[in-house]
Design an enzyme around this catalytic site. Structure first.
Site, PDB file in Angstrom:
ATOM      1  N   ASP A  93       0.869  -1.164   0.000  1.00 11.78           N
ATOM      2  CA  ASP A  93       0.000   0.000   0.000  1.00 11.78           C
ATOM      3  C   ASP A  93       0.911   1.220   0.000  1.00 11.78           C
ATOM      4  OD1 ASP A  93      -2.161   1.658   0.110  1.00 11.78           O
ATOM      5  OD2 ASP A  93      -2.847   1.039   2.093  1.00 11.78           O
ATOM      6  N   ASP A 143      -0.098   4.716   1.520  1.00 10.50           N
ATOM      7  CA  ASP A 143      -0.226   5.479   2.768  1.00 10.50           C
ATOM      8  C   ASP A 143       0.104   4.622   3.984  1.00 10.50           C
ATOM      9  OD1 ASP A 143      -1.185   7.893   1.532  1.00 10.50           O
ATOM     10  OD2 ASP A 143      -3.078   6.849   1.190  1.00 10.50           O
ATOM     11  N   ASP A 171     -19.238  12.056   5.487  1.00  8.74           N
ATOM     12  CA  ASP A 171     -19.191  12.614   4.138  1.00  8.74           C
ATOM     13  C   ASP A 171     -18.141  13.723   4.027  1.00  8.74           C
ATOM     14  OD1 ASP A 171     -21.164  10.879   3.409  1.00  8.74           O
ATOM     15  OD2 ASP A 171     -22.781  12.368   3.431  1.00  8.74           O
ATOM     16  N   ILE A 182     -15.347  14.052   5.820  1.00 11.54           N
ATOM     17  CA  ILE A 182     -14.020  13.425   5.821  1.00 11.54           C
ATOM     18  C   ILE A 182     -13.735  12.812   4.451  1.00 11.54           C
ATOM     19  CG2 ILE A 182     -12.678  11.497   6.735  1.00 11.54           C
ATOM     20  CD1 ILE A 182     -12.715  13.710   8.723  1.00 11.54           C
ATOM     21  N   ARG A 183     -14.743  12.155   3.876  1.00 10.78           N
ATOM     22  CA  ARG A 183     -14.587  11.568   2.546  1.00 10.78           C
ATOM     23  C   ARG A 183     -14.272  12.631   1.503  1.00 10.78           C
ATOM     24  NH1 ARG A 183     -20.045  10.365   0.109  1.00 10.78           N
ATOM     25  NH2 ARG A 183     -19.786  12.617  -0.138  1.00 10.78           N
ATOM     26  N   VAL A 239     -12.782  15.437   1.852  1.00 10.38           N
ATOM     27  CA  VAL A 239     -11.417  15.955   1.973  1.00 10.38           C
ATOM     28  C   VAL A 239     -10.492  15.172   1.042  1.00 10.38           C
ATOM     29  CG1 VAL A 239      -9.438  16.222   3.528  1.00 10.38           C
ATOM     30  CG2 VAL A 239     -11.738  16.801   4.324  1.00 10.38           C
ATOM     31  N   HIS A 240     -10.787  13.879   0.888  1.00 15.73           N
ATOM     32  CA  HIS A 240     -10.017  13.037  -0.025  1.00 15.73           C
ATOM     33  C   HIS A 240     -10.538  13.159  -1.456  1.00 15.73           C
ATOM     34  CE1 HIS A 240      -7.932  10.738   3.211  1.00 15.73           C
ATOM     35  NE2 HIS A 240      -9.010  11.088   3.896  1.00 15.73           N
ATOM     36  N   ILE A 241     -11.841  12.955  -1.621  1.00 18.91           N
ATOM     37  CA  ILE A 241     -12.436  12.892  -2.958  1.00 18.91           C
ATOM     38  C   ILE A 241     -12.248  14.204  -3.725  1.00 18.91           C
ATOM     39  CG2 ILE A 241     -14.590  12.622  -4.253  1.00 18.91           C
ATOM     40  CD1 ILE A 241     -13.526  10.052  -3.070  1.00 18.91           C
TER      41      ILE A 241
END
Length: 510
Positions: free
Chosen positions: A93, A95, A243, A245-246, A248-250
């Site tokens: 992986d 990260d 949502d 937190i998601r 922030v990545h997406i």
């Protein structure tokens, strides 16, 4: 490991303190004390405290020998027997395996998700006063979505009392017991391997390191609503934080911030390249699989490994959408060019030096190695004299309580109550060695955590960082330690003699 060793030492110390005191009945006869404390209450009280002091002295004598058998924080620990000579292909992986992040990353994720709650989900602007606390949560905690409480649960589904938090405040034990009609959480409410629940959204377990900001943000917003007597729906809060937190990545917020200041967020790790080079030199095949986008991975790998990092890997797979990557047959691989653009070419085979997106089902019998960064810091704590002294005495005192509970008179019971109080205080102390709120990642008061249960089930080996592989030959075989079950004799234990439990006859009065 060290905790188990301390348990053996504690039992031995307790047994030594009890010699000449109370023993068990001879084999085949009814179980009854072979000897008792003196008849009068003051004598019984003095007798118990004498045993206590003897146990104390025995513990103090044992600590130096334990200090000579400390665990190596850079070691690799085995749940299953596994030989590296059998491993031909290594998959990594990105990260927290190849790359480690600084403490600034979780603050970034927390702040960005908090701002999304305010700007896009219309949460009160006052929640911006809350800042990320890196010392609040640990991985592996469970969150009761309906009741909005965060807690630590052991491998047998029991809640560790004193680790249940509503907002940023601990929930009293009595309230927890009333809430759950005890301290056991039924199986149907627990999360499955991927953190989903078979009973709606009753419980969610946070296993990922990236979930630390999420747990903290959930607790902070809960705290704000509770302190300000605002009526809210806990299920909506959980979904909105999830949502955010998601997103922030997406939405690339995290990726852009890291790429803009890579030295701030990524910890340079020259040993990562050393591990990869060692495996490549021994003819091992390697692939990288990550949910992150191509350009982000490329910039990070250039920083920690070098611009030629792709030469070390046979296959690179980005935006894999794990865990679905491993079981979704519907999405074939797509090639990604240097600019991260998806190509339409049909993929007949994976070629070295290319980058791919999407997945194929893995049908092979993969062995798994888990990287647990918290392991190193916990082992260092467990190697301290203060921890060893505390744990050894705690287990000795527990053994003393177990042996001396046969004395049921009022005076003796008062003494035992004092010991129980001391034991309770010491258990709280051992928790605070690791994390003041939730304790160790791997253990509740006496049982393994639910986190460790899953780790033991799905990881053949585990270590603090990838660099630990440098301490072992590529043909090394890892053997799990055979620790005695509760009903087994420890004659085959790998512990040094100091750590071994006494045989039954050694614990009997002579």
């Amino acid at each position: 490991m060290a905790t188990a060793a301390a348990r053996g030492v504690g039992a031995r110390a307790a047994a030594a303190a009890l010699r000449g005191g109370c023993g068990t009945a001879a084999r085949g006869r009814p179980s009854r004390p072979l000897c008792t404390a003196p008849g009068t209450a003051p004598d019984r009280k003095r007798y118990l405290w004498e045993r206590y002091q003897e146990a104390k002295r025995s513990t103090d004598e044992l600590v130096p020998s334990i200090m000579n058998n400390l665990l190596n924080p850079d070691a690799i620990f085995s749940n299953n027997e596994m030989s590296l000579s059998d491993i031909e292909i290594y998959g990594f992986d990105y990260d927290y395996t190849l790359v480690f992040y600084s403490k600034h990353l979780h603050t970034l994720i927390f702040n960005a998700a908090r701002d999304l709650l305010i700007n896009e989900h219309r949460y009160p602007v006052e929640i911006r006063k809350y800042e990320y606390d890196p010392n609040f949560a640990i991985r592996g905690l469970h969150y009761d979505v309906q009741r909005a409480v965060l807690m630590k649960i052991d491998a047998f589904h029991y809640i560790q009392l004193g680790t249940v938090y509503r907002g940023l405040s601990v929930v009293p034990d009595e309230e927890v017991i009333e809430m759950y009609e005890g301290s056991h959480v039924p199986l149907e409410q627990m999360s499955d391997f991927y953190g989903k629940s078979s009973h709606g959204n009753t419980m969610k377990q946070f296993m990922d390191i990236f979930s630390l900001p999420e747990m903290t943000l959930l607790s902070c917003v809960n705290e704000y609503f509770l302190k300000n007597n605002i009526d809210y729906e806990p299920v909506h809060l959980y979904k909105d934080v999830k949502d955010s937190i998601r997103d922030v990545h997406i939405k690339g917020i995290m990726y852009r911030a890291i790429e803009a200041d890579i030295e701030k967020y990524i910890c340079y790790a020259e040993q990562t390249r050393a591990v990869l080079a060692k495996l490549a030199d021994h003819g091992k095949k390697m692939f990288l699989i990550t949910n992150s986008p191509s350009s982000f991975v490329d910039k990070g790998m250039r920083y920690i490994v070098g611009k030629d990092w792709r030469d070390l890997f046979d296959v690179v797979i980005v935006q894999a959408e794990k865990p679905n990557f491993f079981n979704d047959k519907r999405r074939p691989f797509r090639k990604v060019n240097e600019k991260g653009v998806l190509l339409w070419d049909k993929i007949h085979k994976l070629q070295k030096g290319q980058i791919y997106k999407q997945d194929l089902t893995l049908k092979h019998g993969w062995r798994t190695g888990a990287i647990i960064p918290e392991l190193r810091s916990e082992l260092k704590i467990m190697n301290t004299e203060q921890y060893i002294q505390t744990m050894t005495w705690l287990q000795t005192l527990t053994g003393l309580l177990e042996q001396m509970q046969v004395h049921r008179d009022a005076e003796s019971q008062l003494v035992l109550q004092e010991w129980k109080k001391e034991r309770k205080e010491m258990r709280e102390m051992t928790k605070s060695f690791f994390n003041a709120h939730f304790g160790s990642l791997f253990r509740t008061d006496q049982n393994p955590t639910y986190f460790l249960r899953r780790l033991s089930r799905f990881a053949d080996i585990y270590m603090a960082s990838l660099s630990c592989l440098l301490n072992y030959d590529v043909n090394h075989t890892f053997y799990p330690r055979r620790t005695p079950l509760q009903h087994e004799l420890p004659a085959w234990s790998e512990r040094p003699p100091t750590f071994r439990l006494p045989l039954l006859r050694e614990a009997q009065a002579k």
